[in-house]
Design an enzyme around this catalytic site. Structure first.
Site, PDB file in Angstrom:
ATOM      1  NE  ARG A  50      45.828 -45.004 -38.338  1.00  0.00           N
ATOM      2  CZ  ARG A  50      45.438 -45.430 -37.122  1.00  0.00           C
ATOM      3  NH1 ARG A  50      44.515 -44.750 -36.449  1.00  0.00           N
ATOM      4  NH2 ARG A  50      45.957 -46.521 -36.592  1.00  0.00           N
ATOM      5  CE1 TYR A 102      33.714 -31.057 -56.891  1.00  0.00           C
ATOM      6  CE2 TYR A 102      33.731 -32.162 -54.747  1.00  0.00           C
ATOM      7  CZ  TYR A 102      34.234 -32.026 -56.041  1.00  0.00           C
ATOM      8  OH  TYR A 102      35.242 -32.853 -56.467  1.00  0.00           O
ATOM      9  CG  ASP A 176      32.649 -26.408 -49.466  1.00  0.00           C
ATOM     10  OD1 ASP A 176      33.635 -25.643 -49.488  1.00  0.00           O
ATOM     11  OD2 ASP A 176      32.595 -27.464 -50.124  1.00  0.00           O
ATOM     12  CE  LYS A 201      38.959 -27.843 -55.550  1.00  0.00           C
ATOM     13  NZ  LYS A 201      38.842 -29.280 -55.177  1.00  0.00           N
TER      14      LYS A 201
END
Length: 389
Positions: A50, A102, A176, A201
């Site tokens: 992690r 978004y 973004d 994406k």
């Protein structure tokens, strides 16, 4: 590898050959823990996956290189990256966001951050001069997408960055960059502090891994976010990082084909009598075309348009596409189409959607890398069929 070209960095950054086996492609490191020589003395730079994983670090280095950044951080989703940024702030802090953001980002700001005392003001920043009026002494973030989702408005990053420095020097500027990828736009070079990607994406590009990423230059900002990445723990799996690493290697090739197809599609739609409006920054008719041409090196693969008719017409359109799949998301090798008003932006109120221009006839296309002539014919067939009630 800062002296090398984009394509070379896309293939090689963070991808050094294995020092033991000589493997050209870095192995997937699936181990959750790493042996130590003595208590608190790991053999290498890792102790728990992690906190750090070799496959993830390779991807983070690659993203940083492509964005021209010193640092990169990977997350289990774009939403996790958003949440991690907001976790740097405290109750009473204030955010400014572009209003045409978004739907998932809007949802996080209004339904998660707000109940915890972090308020967001949504502003139309297509005219950068509108920003200062919303700045407060407690404004800590200015948050921008450009182009915006789904109406593809373009924001002048350099102009906004200058206004943030002047009117809100205590704030950071987050961009973004999902819609364009680092191939077509590098916001850090224009004054941004953090660049955000939904890796799901274009960076991954194959619709088979959900991830997010951040890139930045400031060391102190990186240390804060690195701490939160570990403390919150929303990190991607090694296998997803491997897939995203593989996707990055063809990013430059894919983005060129996405754009080629989008231009063909936009030109076809602009000439169609069955379409009311085409929204594509690469068209001279786009209101911010000149800004896009100045701050971007390309116009991307996203096209939005308004079909003549109503919701029923739009619904019939989706029933007749054969290549464009009706699905959310974007940026994969396959072409996708969606109706934002009832899909990605359904959480907004009807009034909010009306203000943003997200009507029931606004269709968003993600142009894949298929043959352009096939995409155009697919749209022609669906448009004609949609008009036959």
């Amino acid at each position: 590898m800062s002296n090398f070209g984009f394509a070379t960095r896309a293939v090689h950054a963070g991808q050094e050959a294995d020092g033991v086996t000589g493997a050209v492609i870095p192995s997937i490191s699936v181990s959750t823990t790493f042996k130590q020589n003595a208590p608190g003395e790991p053999i290498g730079p890792y102790d728990y996956s992690r906190s750090g994983n070799p496959t993830r670090i390779a991807f983070e280095q690659a993203v940083a290189s492509l964005e021209g950044a010193k640092h990169g951080l990977a997350f289990s989703s774009g939403s996790a990256a958003i949440a991690t940024i907001v976790n740097m702030f405290s109750p009473g802090d204030h955010l400014i966001s572009v209003n045409d953001v978004y739907g998932g980002t809007n949802r996080y700001f209004t339904r998660v951050a707000k109940p915890h005392g972090i308020e967001t003001t949504f502003v139309d920043i297509t005219e950068a001069s509108a920003l200062p009026a919303s700045v407060r002494p407690n404004t800590k973030v200015v948050w921008i997408e450009t182009p915006t989702n789904p109406t593809l408005r373009v924001i002048d990053i350099a102009a906004v960055a200058a206004l943030v420095r002047e009117h809100a020097p205590q704030a950071i500027l987050v961009i973004d960059n999902t819609f364009l990828s680092p191939y077509f736009q590098n916001p850090l070079k224009l004054g941004a502090d953090i660049v955000l990607h939904s890796v799901t994406k274009y960076l991954n590009g194959h619709s088979d891994a959900v991830m997010g990423a951040l890139a930045m230059n400031d060391d102190a900002l990186f240390q804060k976010l690195k701490f939160l990445q570990n403390a919150i723990g929303a990190v991607p799996s090694a296998f997803d990082c491997f897939l995203a690493n593989r996707g990055l290697k063809t990013l430059h090739v894919r983005m060129e084909q996405h754009q080629k197809n989008a231009i063909a599609v936009a030109n076809f739609l602009a000439a169609s009598p069955l379409v009311d409006e085409v929204i594509y920054p690469g068209l001279a008719s786009h209101p911010q075309h000149e800004i896009a041409a100045r701050q971007q090196s390309g116009f991307g693969g996203m096209v939005s348009f308004r079909i003549k008719g109503d919701l029923a017409t739009a619904t019939r359109f989706f029933q007749h596409t054969r290549i464009f799949a009706l699905a959310e998301s974007l940026g994969g090798v396959e072409s996708l189409a969606e109706l934002p008003s009832v899909m990605t932006h359904a959480a907004l109120t009807p009034e909010e959607r009306a203000t943003l221009g997200i009507t029931d006839t606004l269709i968003r296309l993600s142009c894949g890398i298929e043959d352009a002539v096939d995409l155009v014919e697919d749209l022609r067939h669906a448009l004609e069929a949609a008009q036959q009630a």
